[in-house]
Design a protein around this motif. Structure first.
Motif, PDB file in Angstrom:
ATOM      1  N   PRO A  16       0.704  -1.396  -0.034  1.00 10.81           N
ATOM      2  CA  PRO A  16       0.039  -0.136  -0.076  1.00 10.81           C
ATOM      3  C   PRO A  16       0.897   1.301  -0.121  1.00 10.81           C
ATOM      4  O   PRO A  16       0.476   2.089  -0.888  1.00 10.81           O
ATOM      5  N   ALA A  17       1.903   1.198   0.925  1.00  7.28           N
ATOM      6  CA  ALA A  17       2.685   2.538   0.956  1.00  7.28           C
ATOM      7  C   ALA A  17       3.337   2.878  -0.729  1.00  7.28           C
ATOM      8  O   ALA A  17       3.189   3.913  -0.974  1.00  7.28           O
ATOM      9  N   ILE A  59       2.197   2.034  -3.162  1.00  3.59           N
ATOM     10  CA  ILE A  59       1.074   2.611  -4.310  1.00  3.59           C
ATOM     11  C   ILE A  59       0.648   3.959  -3.918  1.00  3.59           C
ATOM     12  O   ILE A  59       0.582   4.803  -4.939  1.00  3.59           O
ATOM     13  N   ALA A  60       0.576   4.194  -2.607  1.00 10.13           N
ATOM     14  CA  ALA A  60       0.209   5.483  -2.178  1.00 10.13           C
ATOM     15  C   ALA A  60       1.340   6.326  -2.663  1.00 10.13           C
ATOM     16  O   ALA A  60       1.030   7.533  -3.239  1.00 10.13           O
ATOM     17  N   MET A  65       0.092   6.514 -10.760  1.00 11.43           N
ATOM     18  CA  MET A  65      -1.369   6.024 -10.247  1.00 11.43           C
ATOM     19  C   MET A  65      -2.057   7.306  -9.424  1.00 11.43           C
ATOM     20  O   MET A  65      -3.320   7.167  -9.759  1.00 11.43           O
ATOM     21  N   SER A  99      -5.629   3.852  -4.367  1.00 12.94           N
ATOM     22  CA  SER A  99      -5.017   4.978  -3.688  1.00 12.94           C
ATOM     23  C   SER A  99      -3.788   4.611  -2.474  1.00 12.94           C
ATOM     24  O   SER A  99      -3.227   5.370  -2.084  1.00 12.94           O
ATOM     25  N   GLY A 100      -3.639   3.272  -2.406  1.00  8.78           N
ATOM     26  CA  GLY A 100      -2.724   2.843  -1.579  1.00  8.78           C
ATOM     27  C   GLY A 100      -2.860   2.922  -0.170  1.00  8.78           C
ATOM     28  O   GLY A 100      -2.104   2.768   0.629  1.00  8.78           O
ATOM     29  N   SER A 101      -4.422   2.832   0.097  1.00  8.59           N
ATOM     30  CA  SER A 101      -4.724   2.921   1.620  1.00  8.59           C
ATOM     31  C   SER A 101      -5.044   1.488   2.097  1.00  8.59           C
ATOM     32  O   SER A 101      -5.061   1.225   3.395  1.00  8.59           O
ATOM     33  N   GLY A 102      -5.187   0.403   1.124  1.00  6.47           N
ATOM     34  CA  GLY A 102      -5.768  -0.783   1.596  1.00  6.47           C
ATOM     35  C   GLY A 102      -4.515  -1.686   2.007  1.00  6.47           C
ATOM     36  O   GLY A 102      -3.341  -1.448   1.744  1.00  6.47           O
ATOM     37  N   GLY A 140      -2.183  -4.502   0.783  1.00  6.46           N
ATOM     38  CA  GLY A 140      -1.760  -4.972  -0.383  1.00  6.46           C
ATOM     39  C   GLY A 140      -1.900  -6.554  -0.821  1.00  6.46           C
ATOM     40  O   GLY A 140      -2.300  -7.069  -0.132  1.00  6.46           O
TER      41      GLY A 140
END
Lengths: 174, 174
Positions: free
Chosen positions: A110-111, A113-114, A119, B156-159, B161
């Motif tokens: 996730p980090a 990706i954020a 994205m 959004s990268g908050s979930g 992975g």
DNA sequence: ATCTTTTTCGTCCATTTGGTCCAGATAAAG
DNA sequence: CTTTATCTGGACCAAATGGACGAAAAAGAT
């Protein structure tokens, strides 16, 4: 001197075409030989424009994620109608693009990706589009609904499939 | 006679474990050798339980798609709270499962997806869950919103992975 | 202890993979 | 026509792949 080929323009064209192959077969399921054939060049020619399979894939995702869904907003229409328009514009390519994005994001935490710029821009881009229709206030909510609708439609088999754009050749499985 | 190993039960266990490997690496990116190693058996043993890579993958998807998100409904809570509960329950595995589903659906045209029994059941299952909270009337809408929220959160990268469940070993790329 | 049947494993094979390399084609400029 | 930078396709490589076997191990039944 030699053939007047604009390297950048041409490789962008290639990336766009390759993207549909990647989304139809997955990253690992795509071989440089097959993409090359699909694009109508030799493998070596493809390697001339992209040093690596991953480089090609990256170029494809950047291509997809930076795509503009411009001027879909018509002030004469109601918010609902404008949202439907946006939905209709996205529906045909949604599954294909999501498929590519999932491959792109695979293995990223996730980090990461954020922190991913491309994205983030892609999401921000869509959010802005929705905000332009329903206003900042309801943008997040409506974007969720839009994506949910697209996803559910695909999962229900009412949307455009992944193969839609690439049908012509090959007939492999999974 | 031989080792008392309940073939069905054991292969189901294997399928569940293999599913996380498939979703972390993609169908084509997964080799029977690697899954076998991940599951702690030899390749041949794995082939003993699943005749084919595709058969294993199919078993995995069936496993995922028939998963029950049971008894999450608490009448004492408001609809919104129950929906949040459902969201929270799905969030950790959403990306992983969607990744598997996209691989499963890849190459299928909409008609084939619509005709897919397992997929249909999975969607119906979730729709019923939501309907149990907000009623049939608003079920479709809320399901869309739920899926959209899950998807947007992931993008959004908050979930959670994809790697979350499988981290321990291997460190390949894409 | 000895069958007998299931489960496990090591080995083998043809095919495909990403990537490199080089000989030949191509075409603008002289 | 020749030069010359650029493009192209095919041959090649080591590594990995899905799958096929046959032999070994395990353990209930006799």
């Amino acid at each position: 001197m030699p053939k007047i080929v604009d390297h950048d323009v041409y490789s962008r064209q290639l990336a766009v075409q390759a993207a549909s192959y990647f989304s139809a077969h997955g990253y690992a399921g795509t071989s440089m030989r097959k993409v090359a054939a699909h694009l109508g060049l030799s493998k070596s020619a493809l390697y001339h424009y992209f040093p690596t399979k991953e480089a090609l894939f990256l170029a494809c995702t950047q291509m997809i994620m930076s795509g503009e869904e411009a001027d879909l907003l018509d002030p004469a229409l109601s918010d609902g109608q404008n949202l439907d328009r946006l939905y209709s514009a996205m529906a045909p390519t949604f599954a294909s693009e999501m498929s590519l994005v999932f491959d792109y994001l695979r293995g990223k935490e996730p980090a990461a990706i954020a922190a991913d710029e491309a994205m983030g821009l892609a999401v921000a881009n869509y959010r802005a589009l929705v905000a332009g229709i329903v206003g900042e206030e309801r943008a997040e909510e409506e974007l969720q609904r839009l994506l949910g609708r697209l996803l559910l439609t695909y999962l229900s088999g009412s949307g455009a499939g992944l193969e839609a754009e690439i049908r012509p050749e090959n007939g492999e499985a999974v």
